[in-house]
Scaffold this active site. Structure first.
Site, short mmCIF file in Angstrom:
data_model
loop_
_atom_site.label_atom_id
_atom_site.label_comp_id
_atom_site.label_asym_id
_atom_site.label_seq_id
_atom_site.Cartn_x
_atom_site.Cartn_y
_atom_site.Cartn_z
N ASP A 107 118.72 5.81 63.68
CA ASP A 107 118.80 5.57 65.12
C ASP A 107 118.63 4.07 65.40
O ASP A 107 119.41 3.26 64.91
CB ASP A 107 117.72 6.43 65.81
CG ASP A 107 117.82 6.46 67.32
OD1 ASP A 107 118.62 7.26 67.82
OD2 ASP A 107 117.08 5.71 67.97
N ARG A 108 117.63 3.65 66.17
CA ARG A 108 117.44 2.22 66.45
C ARG A 108 117.25 1.43 65.17
O ARG A 108 117.75 0.31 65.03
CB ARG A 108 116.22 2.00 67.35
CG ARG A 108 116.14 2.86 68.58
CD ARG A 108 117.34 2.71 69.47
NE ARG A 108 117.46 1.36 70.02
CZ ARG A 108 118.53 0.94 70.71
NH1 ARG A 108 119.57 1.73 70.89
NH2 ARG A 108 118.57 -0.29 71.19
N HIS A 152 120.08 7.74 78.83
CA HIS A 152 118.96 6.82 78.62
C HIS A 152 119.46 5.42 78.25
O HIS A 152 118.80 4.42 78.55
CB HIS A 152 118.03 7.35 77.53
CG HIS A 152 118.68 7.55 76.20
ND1 HIS A 152 119.76 8.40 76.00
CD2 HIS A 152 118.41 7.01 74.98
CE1 HIS A 152 120.11 8.36 74.73
NE2 HIS A 152 119.33 7.53 74.10
N TYR A 212 116.37 -1.47 74.07
CA TYR A 212 117.61 -0.85 74.55
C TYR A 212 118.43 -1.80 75.42
O TYR A 212 119.66 -1.81 75.36
CB TYR A 212 117.29 0.44 75.32
CG TYR A 212 117.18 1.64 74.43
CD1 TYR A 212 118.25 2.50 74.23
CD2 TYR A 212 115.99 1.93 73.76
CE1 TYR A 212 118.16 3.60 73.41
CE2 TYR A 212 115.88 3.03 72.93
CZ TYR A 212 116.97 3.87 72.75
OH TYR A 212 116.88 4.95 71.94
N HIS A 272 118.99 15.68 65.07
CA HIS A 272 118.98 14.22 65.02
C HIS A 272 117.88 13.67 64.11
O HIS A 272 118.08 12.67 63.42
CB HIS A 272 118.78 13.69 66.44
CG HIS A 272 118.72 12.20 66.55
ND1 HIS A 272 119.78 11.37 66.20
CD2 HIS A 272 117.72 11.37 66.98
CE1 HIS A 272 119.44 10.10 66.41
NE2 HIS A 272 118.20 10.08 66.88
#
Length: 292
Positions: A107-108, A152, A212, A272
């Site tokens: 992910d990030r 988001h 983000y 996920h």
């Protein structure tokens, strides 16, 4: 008490002016750095890290802005650029005695890993990315009503003030929404780990939003500049993903191959949080990558 990775030692390592990362280290052998995603901490790697530690020195930091790592202010929009966060990772590895290392991110953390591979190709020997697209491609594939899955992303892309206020008003509801929605197997996130994720996220709203926000601004600019100059990831790359391409109408493997000529792309049948839901599958893929 906050859970830890069994058998790993913990430290704080300075990586930049005024910024230190909280890191768990275990095992021995060639180094592998594992970067967590949202809304998690290094704990998401607890199963995989122990599994790899028999043959590798496994390094699991909390990214800047997350967990117990430092959370600097972001006055000019660069503190949470993936270029900055990637430099943290390289500095961390060097501080621990490793000039070259394998790198995996979820992910990030995968976005940070990709930027590290592009910016520091002589340091990153192998690269794995779990359940994400490169930043530039991520924004390109979101359109129409299907983009609602990434609400988001748009919320936290807004200028400073509103996103932080809204999320801080109900942080457990906000971050818990993703923990509940994205986990196909809720048992993979036991109560103590889930509570640790919520506590860490609750205490890091401004820095998580800044991370983000960077992905809607400076990170896109960096990716576009690299694409324009034809930059690619030189090292062997493995990508594990859910079949988001089929759901949203794009060819995930083709998008990744444009960045990673030496690519192994695998679609996996789990949620996920795959390092927690299918740790054996993830560990096996990483071991295979490290043999390439």
């Amino acid at each position: 008490m906050t859970p830890t990775i069994p058998g790993f030692s913990y430290d704080r390592v300075p990586v930049a002016d005024g910024v230190a990362l909280h890191v768990a280290v275990g095992g021995s052998g060639s180094p592998v750095v594992l970067l967590h995603g949202f809304p998690q901490t290094h704990l998401m790697w607890r199963h995989v890290a122990v599994g790899l530690a028999d043959r590798h020195t496994v390094i699991c930091p909390d990214l800047r802005g997350y967990g117990a790592s430092d959370k600097p202010a972001d006055p000019d929009g660069t503190a949470y650029a993936k270029r900055t966060m990637a430099a943290d990772v390289v500095a961390l590895a060097r501080a621990l005695g490793h000039e070259r290392f394998a790198l995996a991110g979820h992910d990030r953390g995968a976005l940070v890993a990709v930027r590290a591979g592009l910016d520091h190709p002589d340091a990153v020997t192998h690269l794995a990315a779990l359940d994400v697209l490169p930043t530039l491609d991520m924004w390109d594939v979101l359109h129409g009503t299907t983009a609602a899955v990434g609400f988001h992303l748009y919320l936290m892309a807004q200028p400073p003030g509103l996103p932080e206020t809204l999320i801080s008003g109900a942080p457990d509801a906000f971050f818990g929404h993703f923990l509940d929605l994205w986990a196909r197997d809720p048992q993979a996130l036991p109560a103590d780990v889930r509570a640790a994720y919520l506590t860490a996220s609750r205490e890091a709203v401004p820095s998580i939003v800044a991370d983000y926000r960077a992905s809607a601004g400076i990170d896109v600019a960096h990716d576009r500049a690299d694409r324009d100059r034809g930059a690619t990831l030189r090292m062997p790359v493995t990508v594990l993903q859910q079949d988001w391409g089929a759901a949203l109408g794009y060819d995930a493997a083709a998008l990744w191959r444009a960045w990673a000529p030496d690519l192994r792309h695998v679609t996996v049948d789990c949620g996920h949080f795959m390092a927690e839901e299918a740790p054996g599958r993830v560990s096996g893929a990483l071991r295979e990558l490290l043999r390439r």
